[in-house]
Design a protein around this motif. Structure first.
Motif, mmCIF file in Angstrom:
data_model
loop_
_atom_site.group_PDB
_atom_site.id
_atom_site.type_symbol
_atom_site.label_atom_id
_atom_site.label_comp_id
_atom_site.label_asym_id
_atom_site.label_seq_id
_atom_site.Cartn_x
_atom_site.Cartn_y
_atom_site.Cartn_z
ATOM 1 N N GLY A 265 -12.019 -11.346 -22.031
ATOM 2 C CA GLY A 265 -12.303 -10.700 -20.745
ATOM 3 C C GLY A 265 -11.108 -10.788 -19.820
ATOM 4 N N LEU A 266 -10.412 -11.921 -19.861
ATOM 5 C CA LEU A 266 -9.212 -12.085 -19.045
ATOM 6 C C LEU A 266 -8.121 -11.116 -19.497
ATOM 7 N N THR A 267 -7.988 -10.940 -20.793
ATOM 8 C CA THR A 267 -6.986 -10.009 -21.321
ATOM 9 C C THR A 267 -7.262 -8.588 -20.836
ATOM 10 N N VAL A 268 -8.519 -8.186 -20.895
ATOM 11 C CA VAL A 268 -8.905 -6.859 -20.404
ATOM 12 C C VAL A 268 -8.649 -6.753 -18.903
ATOM 13 N N THR A 269 -8.917 -7.836 -18.173
ATOM 14 C CA THR A 269 -8.677 -7.858 -16.729
ATOM 15 C C THR A 269 -7.215 -7.580 -16.414
ATOM 16 N N LEU A 270 -6.312 -8.225 -17.161
ATOM 17 C CA LEU A 270 -4.882 -8.010 -16.925
ATOM 18 C C LEU A 270 -4.485 -6.575 -17.246
ATOM 19 N N PHE A 271 -5.102 -5.987 -18.254
ATOM 20 C CA PHE A 271 -4.829 -4.577 -18.568
ATOM 21 C C PHE A 271 -5.245 -3.684 -17.399
ATOM 22 N N LEU A 272 -6.419 -3.944 -16.853
ATOM 23 C CA LEU A 272 -6.915 -3.140 -15.732
ATOM 24 C C LEU A 272 -6.028 -3.307 -14.499
ATOM 25 N N ILE A 273 -5.571 -4.535 -14.274
ATOM 26 C CA ILE A 273 -4.675 -4.775 -13.142
ATOM 27 C C ILE A 273 -3.370 -4.001 -13.328
ATOM 28 N N GLY A 274 -2.823 -4.052 -14.537
ATOM 29 C CA GLY A 274 -1.593 -3.310 -14.823
ATOM 30 C C GLY A 274 -1.763 -1.816 -14.665
ATOM 31 N N SER A 275 -2.919 -1.301 -15.074
ATOM 32 C CA SER A 275 -3.155 0.140 -14.989
ATOM 33 C C SER A 275 -3.286 0.619 -13.547
ATOM 34 N N GLY A 276 -3.485 -0.329 -12.634
ATOM 35 C CA GLY A 276 -3.583 0.036 -11.224
ATOM 36 C C GLY A 276 -2.249 0.019 -10.503
ATOM 37 N N LEU A 277 -1.192 -0.404 -11.191
ATOM 38 C CA LEU A 277 0.134 -0.462 -10.576
ATOM 39 C C LEU A 277 0.837 0.883 -10.769
ATOM 40 N N THR A 278 0.729 1.744 -9.799
ATOM 41 C CA THR A 278 1.339 3.071 -9.873
ATOM 42 C C THR A 278 2.708 3.068 -9.197
ATOM 43 N N ALA A 279 3.492 4.108 -9.497
ATOM 44 C CA ALA A 279 4.804 4.244 -8.862
ATOM 45 C C ALA A 279 4.656 4.384 -7.351
ATOM 46 N N ALA A 280 3.587 5.056 -6.931
ATOM 47 C CA ALA A 280 3.347 5.250 -5.497
ATOM 48 C C ALA A 280 3.078 3.929 -4.795
ATOM 49 N N SER A 281 2.328 3.037 -5.449
ATOM 50 C CA SER A 281 2.018 1.740 -4.836
ATOM 51 C C SER A 281 3.257 0.872 -4.722
ATOM 52 N N ILE A 282 4.161 0.989 -5.691
ATOM 53 C CA ILE A 282 5.424 0.238 -5.636
ATOM 54 C C ILE A 282 6.308 0.764 -4.509
ATOM 55 N N LYS A 283 6.380 2.087 -4.408
ATOM 56 C CA LYS A 283 7.222 2.727 -3.390
ATOM 57 C C LYS A 283 6.739 2.420 -1.979
ATOM 58 N N ALA A 284 5.415 2.251 -1.816
ATOM 59 C CA ALA A 284 4.838 2.065 -0.487
ATOM 60 C C ALA A 284 5.126 0.691 0.109
ATOM 61 N N VAL A 285 5.563 -0.240 -0.715
ATOM 62 C CA VAL A 285 5.743 -1.614 -0.242
ATOM 63 C C VAL A 285 6.815 -1.720 0.836
ATOM 64 N N GLY A 286 7.972 -1.145 0.597
ATOM 65 C CA GLY A 286 9.057 -1.262 1.568
ATOM 66 C C GLY A 286 9.922 -2.478 1.288
ATOM 67 N N VAL A 287 11.154 -2.455 1.805
ATOM 68 C CA VAL A 287 12.133 -3.486 1.480
ATOM 69 C C VAL A 287 11.827 -4.824 2.161
ATOM 70 N N LYS A 288 11.622 -4.823 3.467
ATOM 71 C CA LYS A 288 11.460 -6.073 4.203
ATOM 72 C C LYS A 288 10.206 -6.853 3.805
ATOM 73 N N PRO A 289 9.035 -6.208 3.718
ATOM 74 C CA PRO A 289 7.855 -6.957 3.270
ATOM 75 C C PRO A 289 8.030 -7.534 1.865
ATOM 76 N N PHE A 290 8.654 -6.742 0.996
ATOM 77 C CA PHE A 290 8.865 -7.230 -0.369
ATOM 78 C C PHE A 290 9.846 -8.396 -0.369
ATOM 79 N N LEU A 291 10.880 -8.309 0.466
ATOM 80 C CA LEU A 291 11.845 -9.398 0.574
ATOM 81 C C LEU A 291 11.175 -10.671 1.081
ATOM 82 N N LEU A 292 10.276 -10.521 2.058
ATOM 83 C CA LEU A 292 9.515 -11.668 2.555
ATOM 84 C C LEU A 292 8.710 -12.302 1.431
#
Length: 313
Positions: A265-292
């Motif tokens: 179940g944990l393995t499936v959970t990690l797959f689902l978490i990974g599938s939710g990481l889109t390019a748009a979500s990465i781009k939305a973070v911004g430099v300063k918050p990510f640096l923090l």
């Protein structure tokens, strides 16, 4: 970028990959990587259900892990990690507040990232967000920052552990302190060994209970009255599972089956978490918050690693 356009095909591909996570040779890091890759080429055909189902499956899997643990051994591990937990939480919050002001980051975003780093990632952010009245975009930036670092931690922490020749108890404690989300903590510890998994799960869930006082303190600081406090009730079911495994010998056979299911179940959970990481979500973070987020993560990781290695010998 979503390369596959046909909706039916996207659903079939997603379900096949999901079921592949049940195979014995697919471990949590591999499942996470599968999910991330699939997200980029296939998108997520069930995106609106992903967050809720992931949360339920993670909590159920953690409870299931309790059937492989001894209550007294877990209590000892939790007691040994208590002072360490409190110290690192205070260190992280102090550094987070100061760095947030230095980088001139939005106060609520800085507070959410700090809360997620100090306690338990997305769960802490989700609990604190309504208390401070965070907007959806502020939550997204904070969750994105923590999630990206979680994904990295799942891969690099076991390698660092092997490099420094950490024992399983050392690694279990370190991962519980320095990795944000319970999912990545358990995933990394499971990769390292059974003893590491037991200690990491116990200490991390003890750490997660700090969501409760954090929410109360946050309500006072942000002057929010009549705010609903989120309590991670599943942790108490985890304790019950350990008690059943400890005091009822007849449960051992069934407990091993539940434990096996929980790990898958944990393995499936990690797959689902990974599938939710889109390019748009990465781009939305911004430099300063990510640096923090990166600085806080490195701070807590390095400091805790030094203390653990020195105190153990």
């Amino acid at each position: 970028m979503q390369l596959i356009k046909n909706e039916s095909a996207r659903k079939i591909i997603f379900i096949v990959c999901l079921l592949a996570c049940l195979l014995p040779f697919i471990d949590p890091p591999v499942a996470l990587l599968m999910g991330i890759i699939l997200s980029q080429i296939n998108g997520h055909p069930f995106a609106k259900y992903n967050s809720k189902f992931t949360k339920i499956l993670l909590q159920a899997s953690v409870v299931g892990l309790g059937f492989g643990m001894n209550l007294f051994e877990a209590a000892k591990a939790g007691k040994e990690g208590l002072i360490f937990t409190v110290s690192t939480i205070l260190l992280t919050f102090t550094a987070g507040i100061l760095l947030g002001r230095y980088f001139k980051i939005d106060n609520k975003i800085a507070y959410l990232i700090t809360s997620g780093t100090a306690i338990c990632g997305g769960s802490a952010i989700a609990a604190v967000s309504p208390v401070i009245g965070a907007k959806p975009e502020q939550m997204s930036v904070s969750l994105g920052t923590v999630f990206i670092l979680n994904s990295i931690a799942l891969f690099i922490f076991p390698l660092i552990g092997y490099f420094f020749k950490l024992t399983e108890p050392q690694f279990g404690l370190w991962s519980a302190i320095a990795i944000h989300d319970t999912s990545s903590v358990v995933g990394a510890a499971a990769k390292y060994g059974t003893e590491a998994l037991k200690i990491a799960t116990t200490v991390k869930l003890e750490r997660a209970l700090w969501i409760i006082p954090l929410s109360f303190v946050t309500a006072l600081v942000f002057r929010k009255k009549d705010t609903k406090i989120s309590i991670p009730y599943f942790i108490f079911f985890f304790i019950i599972a350990m008690a059943l495994n400890t005091f009822i010998p007849q449960m051992h056979s069934a407990g091993q089956i539940i434990l096996l299911i929980a790990r898958k179940g944990l393995t499936v959970t990690l797959f689902l978490i990974g599938s939710g990481l889109t390019a748009a979500s990465i781009k939305a973070v911004g430099v300063k918050p990510f640096l923090l987020g990166v600085i806080l993560w490195i701070l807590i990781s390095v400091c805790s690693l030094i203390v653990i290695m020195n105190s153990s010998g």
